[in-house]
Design a protein around this motif. Structure first.
Motif, PDB file in Angstrom:
ATOM      1  N   GLU A 190      41.252  29.921  46.990  1.00  0.00           N
ATOM      2  CA  GLU A 190      42.621  30.404  46.900  1.00  0.00           C
ATOM      3  C   GLU A 190      42.658  31.802  46.295  1.00  0.00           C
ATOM      4  OE1 GLU A 190      46.843  29.473  47.417  1.00  0.00           O
ATOM      5  OE2 GLU A 190      44.956  28.655  48.171  1.00  0.00           O
ATOM      6  N   ARG A 191      41.805  32.047  45.332  1.00  0.00           N
ATOM      7  CA  ARG A 191      41.743  33.363  44.691  1.00  0.00           C
ATOM      8  C   ARG A 191      41.304  34.431  45.696  1.00  0.00           C
ATOM      9  NH1 ARG A 191      38.171  32.833  39.810  1.00  0.00           N
ATOM     10  NH2 ARG A 191      40.055  31.973  38.872  1.00  0.00           N
ATOM     11  N   GLU A 192      40.287  34.136  46.490  1.00  0.00           N
ATOM     12  CA  GLU A 192      39.817  35.098  47.490  1.00  0.00           C
ATOM     13  C   GLU A 192      40.873  35.335  48.570  1.00  0.00           C
ATOM     14  OE1 GLU A 192      36.052  34.351  49.192  1.00  0.00           O
ATOM     15  OE2 GLU A 192      34.971  34.334  47.285  1.00  0.00           O
ATOM     16  N   ARG A 193      41.562  34.278  48.965  1.00  0.00           N
ATOM     17  CA  ARG A 193      42.595  34.425  49.994  1.00  0.00           C
ATOM     18  C   ARG A 193      43.730  35.318  49.508  1.00  0.00           C
ATOM     19  NH1 ARG A 193      47.348  32.367  51.641  1.00  0.00           N
ATOM     20  NH2 ARG A 193      47.577  31.118  49.751  1.00  0.00           N
ATOM     21  N   MET A 194      44.158  35.095  48.263  1.00  0.00           N
ATOM     22  CA  MET A 194      45.267  35.887  47.724  1.00  0.00           C
ATOM     23  C   MET A 194      44.849  37.332  47.475  1.00  0.00           C
ATOM     24  SD  MET A 194      47.904  33.922  47.601  1.00  0.00           S
ATOM     25  CE  MET A 194      49.033  34.654  46.424  1.00  0.00           C
ATOM     26  N   ASN A 195      43.621  37.530  47.020  1.00  0.00           N
ATOM     27  CA  ASN A 195      43.140  38.901  46.808  1.00  0.00           C
ATOM     28  C   ASN A 195      43.066  39.667  48.122  1.00  0.00           C
ATOM     29  OD1 ASN A 195      42.881  38.863  44.025  1.00  0.00           O
ATOM     30  ND2 ASN A 195      40.813  37.992  44.099  1.00  0.00           N
ATOM     31  N   ALA A 196      42.594  38.984  49.177  1.00  0.00           N
ATOM     32  CA  ALA A 196      42.526  39.625  50.487  1.00  0.00           C
ATOM     33  C   ALA A 196      43.924  39.918  51.029  1.00  0.00           C
ATOM     34  CB  ALA A 196      41.762  38.731  51.462  1.00  0.00           C
ATOM     35  N   LYS A 197      44.878  39.041  50.726  1.00  0.00           N
ATOM     36  CA  LYS A 197      46.234  39.196  51.223  1.00  0.00           C
ATOM     37  C   LYS A 197      46.916  40.409  50.600  1.00  0.00           C
ATOM     38  CE  LYS A 197      50.651  36.730  51.488  1.00  0.00           C
ATOM     39  NZ  LYS A 197      51.355  35.459  51.183  1.00  0.00           N
ATOM     40  N   TYR A 198      46.684  40.623  49.290  1.00  0.00           N
ATOM     41  CA  TYR A 198      47.371  41.697  48.583  1.00  0.00           C
ATOM     42  C   TYR A 198      46.502  42.945  48.370  1.00  0.00           C
ATOM     43  CZ  TYR A 198      50.979  38.258  47.534  1.00  0.00           C
ATOM     44  OH  TYR A 198      51.970  37.326  47.639  1.00  0.00           O
ATOM     45  N   GLU A 199      45.355  42.967  48.972  1.00  0.00           N
ATOM     46  CA  GLU A 199      44.434  44.084  48.751  1.00  0.00           C
ATOM     47  C   GLU A 199      45.026  45.412  49.211  1.00  0.00           C
ATOM     48  OE1 GLU A 199      39.752  45.250  49.572  1.00  0.00           O
ATOM     49  OE2 GLU A 199      40.651  43.522  50.579  1.00  0.00           O
ATOM     50  N   ASP A 200      45.730  45.407  50.346  1.00  0.00           N
ATOM     51  CA  ASP A 200      46.299  46.648  50.880  1.00  0.00           C
ATOM     52  C   ASP A 200      47.597  47.048  50.180  1.00  0.00           C
ATOM     53  OD1 ASP A 200      44.224  46.747  52.662  1.00  0.00           O
ATOM     54  OD2 ASP A 200      45.311  45.655  54.220  1.00  0.00           O
ATOM     55  N   ARG A 201      48.273  46.069  49.548  1.00  0.00           N
ATOM     56  CA  ARG A 201      49.556  46.360  48.916  1.00  0.00           C
ATOM     57  C   ARG A 201      49.379  46.950  47.512  1.00  0.00           C
ATOM     58  NH1 ARG A 201      53.368  41.110  50.285  1.00  0.00           N
ATOM     59  NH2 ARG A 201      52.811  40.914  52.492  1.00  0.00           N
ATOM     60  N   GLN A 202      48.391  46.406  46.770  1.00  0.00           N
ATOM     61  CA  GLN A 202      48.213  46.868  45.399  1.00  0.00           C
ATOM     62  C   GLN A 202      46.736  46.841  45.051  1.00  0.00           C
ATOM     63  OE1 GLN A 202      50.533  44.794  42.473  1.00  0.00           O
ATOM     64  NE2 GLN A 202      49.299  45.511  40.784  1.00  0.00           N
ATOM     65  N   PRO A 203      46.138  47.960  44.749  1.00  0.00           N
ATOM     66  CA  PRO A 203      44.708  47.977  44.421  1.00  0.00           C
ATOM     67  C   PRO A 203      44.432  47.196  43.157  1.00  0.00           C
ATOM     68  CG  PRO A 203      45.738  50.068  43.866  1.00  0.00           C
ATOM     69  CD  PRO A 203      46.773  49.287  44.610  1.00  0.00           C
ATOM     70  N   ALA A 204      43.304  46.579  43.099  1.00  0.00           N
ATOM     71  CA  ALA A 204      42.930  45.801  41.909  1.00  0.00           C
ATOM     72  C   ALA A 204      42.690  46.731  40.738  1.00  0.00           C
ATOM     73  CB  ALA A 204      41.671  44.984  42.207  1.00  0.00           C
ATOM     74  N   MET A 205      43.271  46.357  39.604  1.00  0.00           N
ATOM     75  CA  MET A 205      43.107  47.154  38.390  1.00  0.00           C
ATOM     76  C   MET A 205      41.811  46.739  37.700  1.00  0.00           C
ATOM     77  SD  MET A 205      45.643  49.100  38.640  1.00  0.00           S
ATOM     78  CE  MET A 205      45.578  49.876  37.023  1.00  0.00           C
ATOM     79  N   GLU A 206      40.720  47.125  38.276  1.00  0.00           N
ATOM     80  CA  GLU A 206      39.417  46.766  37.739  1.00  0.00           C
ATOM     81  C   GLU A 206      39.001  47.762  36.650  1.00  0.00           C
ATOM     82  OE1 GLU A 206      37.462  44.303  38.198  1.00  0.00           O
ATOM     83  OE2 GLU A 206      38.316  43.287  39.947  1.00  0.00           O
ATOM     84  N   PRO A 207      38.380  47.295  35.581  1.00  0.00           N
ATOM     85  CA  PRO A 207      37.862  48.222  34.569  1.00  0.00           C
ATOM     86  C   PRO A 207      36.699  49.026  35.132  1.00  0.00           C
ATOM     87  CG  PRO A 207      37.127  45.981  34.126  1.00  0.00           C
ATOM     88  CD  PRO A 207      38.123  45.883  35.245  1.00  0.00           C
ATOM     89  N   ALA A 208      36.384  50.091  34.462  1.00  0.00           N
ATOM     90  CA  ALA A 208      35.276  50.934  34.902  1.00  0.00           C
ATOM     91  C   ALA A 208      33.971  50.148  34.872  1.00  0.00           C
ATOM     92  CB  ALA A 208      35.167  52.156  33.998  1.00  0.00           C
ATOM     93  N   PRO A 209      33.086  50.388  35.842  1.00  0.00           N
ATOM     94  CA  PRO A 209      31.813  49.649  35.860  1.00  0.00           C
ATOM     95  C   PRO A 209      30.973  49.943  34.621  1.00  0.00           C
ATOM     96  CG  PRO A 209      31.780  51.462  37.426  1.00  0.00           C
ATOM     97  CD  PRO A 209      33.188  51.346  36.949  1.00  0.00           C
ATOM     98  N   VAL A 210      30.240  48.934  34.198  1.00  0.00           N
ATOM     99  CA  VAL A 210      29.373  49.062  33.023  1.00  0.00           C
ATOM    100  C   VAL A 210      27.937  49.273  33.493  1.00  0.00           C
ATOM    101  CG1 VAL A 210      28.521  47.940  30.932  1.00  0.00           C
ATOM    102  CG2 VAL A 210      30.896  47.572  31.683  1.00  0.00           C
ATOM    103  N   ALA A 211      27.307  50.318  33.007  1.00  0.00           N
ATOM    104  CA  ALA A 211      25.915  50.606  33.382  1.00  0.00           C
ATOM    105  C   ALA A 211      24.971  49.665  32.644  1.00  0.00           C
ATOM    106  CB  ALA A 211      25.573  52.054  33.062  1.00  0.00           C
ATOM    107  N   LEU A 212      24.057  49.072  33.386  1.00  0.00           N
ATOM    108  CA  LEU A 212      23.074  48.150  32.816  1.00  0.00           C
ATOM    109  C   LEU A 212      21.677  48.726  33.014  1.00  0.00           C
ATOM    110  CD1 LEU A 212      24.478  44.748  34.177  1.00  0.00           C
ATOM    111  CD2 LEU A 212      24.901  45.789  31.941  1.00  0.00           C
ATOM    112  N   HIS A 213      20.876  48.697  31.953  1.00  0.00           N
ATOM    113  CA  HIS A 213      19.507  49.209  32.011  1.00  0.00           C
ATOM    114  C   HIS A 213      18.555  48.100  31.553  1.00  0.00           C
ATOM    115  CE1 HIS A 213      21.082  53.332  32.474  1.00  0.00           C
ATOM    116  NE2 HIS A 213      21.988  52.964  31.573  1.00  0.00           N
TER     117      HIS A 213
END
Length: 325
Positions: A190-213
């Protein structure tokens, strides 16, 4: 992720209504149902115990007739009464919780071990007194030899009954795990379906990627972001890092320990330990599989299944259930 709180609330309400009913009728009657099934199990155990005693006849049973029926009925009363007394001792003396799969397998096993101890003592003494009142000869004597004889027979019978209920409860735990896996998969889908449905309407407010070493004891090293990291698995003196590189799944082995890798990802909440030898990125979980050997996570872009041990299972389930997962 976007709109995930709506997804989880919607799915949770649908799932809970199916299991508990809209007005919580199931929850109100849960204690009564547990008590009923517990007494039913004790009754079945008593029947099995009496059947074993009748078949093997470890004592000098009376001849066929009313006296034999009275003797067997007395044994049944002793065995059944012992079940009730043992339950009372567990609840009021040791204050152990109800015998229900919701308390978890370790607690359930510990509770049933104590039940067997109380039950063995009460039944052994009860049958010795009943034999003394109804039988004649050596079996009627109140002696330590007869105590050991009766006790050993009850012990063997208890082992047979315990093996039976262990197989029954193992099946129930498998069903419970399967239901939990289906519930989590429903939320993920359900989460993937809803994210795909609203992907074009509102971009996901994702935090900046964290660099891993990830650096090993030799020259091997892996540099990626938390978004590209899939999972890590311990392999002897090495740790295999599974990550996304140039759009393809890649694996690099570094000479390190799983503990060192865990310290590297300590600041990233969605990457965590899921097994003694595995660390996983929960944001890449596509589905959950329940098998006889336990829970497994299927990740996006990965063919391998990541195991989840009992130690970390609750944390993994809580994270997958949360709205912003």
């Amino acid at each position: 992720m976007v709109y995930t709180d709506l997804i989880v609330v919607k799915f949770h309400s649908r799932w809970q209504n199916c299991i508990f009913g809209e007005k919580g009728v199931f929850l109100q009657n849960h204690h009564k149902l547990c008590h009923f099934f517990r007494m039913k199990e004790r009754f079945i155990s008593s029947l099995i115990g009496i059947a074993v005693l009748v078949v093997f006849q470890p004592f000098d049973f009376p001849e066929f007739g009313w006296s034999r029926l009275v003797y067997v009925a007395g044994l049944f009363f002793i065995v059944t009464g012992s079940a009730f007394l043992s339950e009372m001792a567990l609840r009021h003396v040791l204050h152990l919780p109800t015998n229900d799969i919701s308390i978890g397998e370790p607690t359930l096993v510990r509770r049933n071990i104590w039940y067997q101890v109380f039950n063995w003592v009460i039944i052994t003494i009860g049958i010795m007194l009943w034999n003394s009142a109804t039988l004649s000869g050596e079996d009627a004597a109140l002696s330590w030899l007869n105590f050991l004889k009766v006790g050993m027979m009850i012990l063997l019978t208890s082992v047979m009954i315990g093996a039976y209920w262990r197989s029954v409860y193992h099946g129930r735990f498998l069903i419970k795990d399967l239901e939990e896996a289906q519930h989590l998969n429903g939320i993920l889908q359900e989460r993937e379906r809803m994210n795909a449905k609203y992907e074009d309407r509102q971009p996901a407010m994702e935090p900046a990627p964290v660099a891993l070493h990830f650096a090993g004891a030799t020259k091997e090293k892996v540099e990626c972001t938390d978004r590209d990291f899939f999972f890590a698995e311990s392999d002897g003196n090495y740790v295999k890092i599974h990550y996304l590189m140039d759009g393809k799944s890649s694996v690099t082995a570094i000479r390190s320990s799983i503990k060192d890798v865990e310290e590297t990802i300590a600041s990233v909440s969605h990457i965590c330990r899921c097994h003694r030898a595995f660390i996983v990125n929960l944001k890449h979980v596509e589905s959950v599989e329940s098998r006889s050997s336990g829970f497994y996570l299927k990740l996006h872009h990965c063919e391998a299944l990541v195991p989840v041990s009992k130690t970390y299972r609750q944390h993994i389930k809580e994270w997958l259930n949360q709205p912003d997962g």
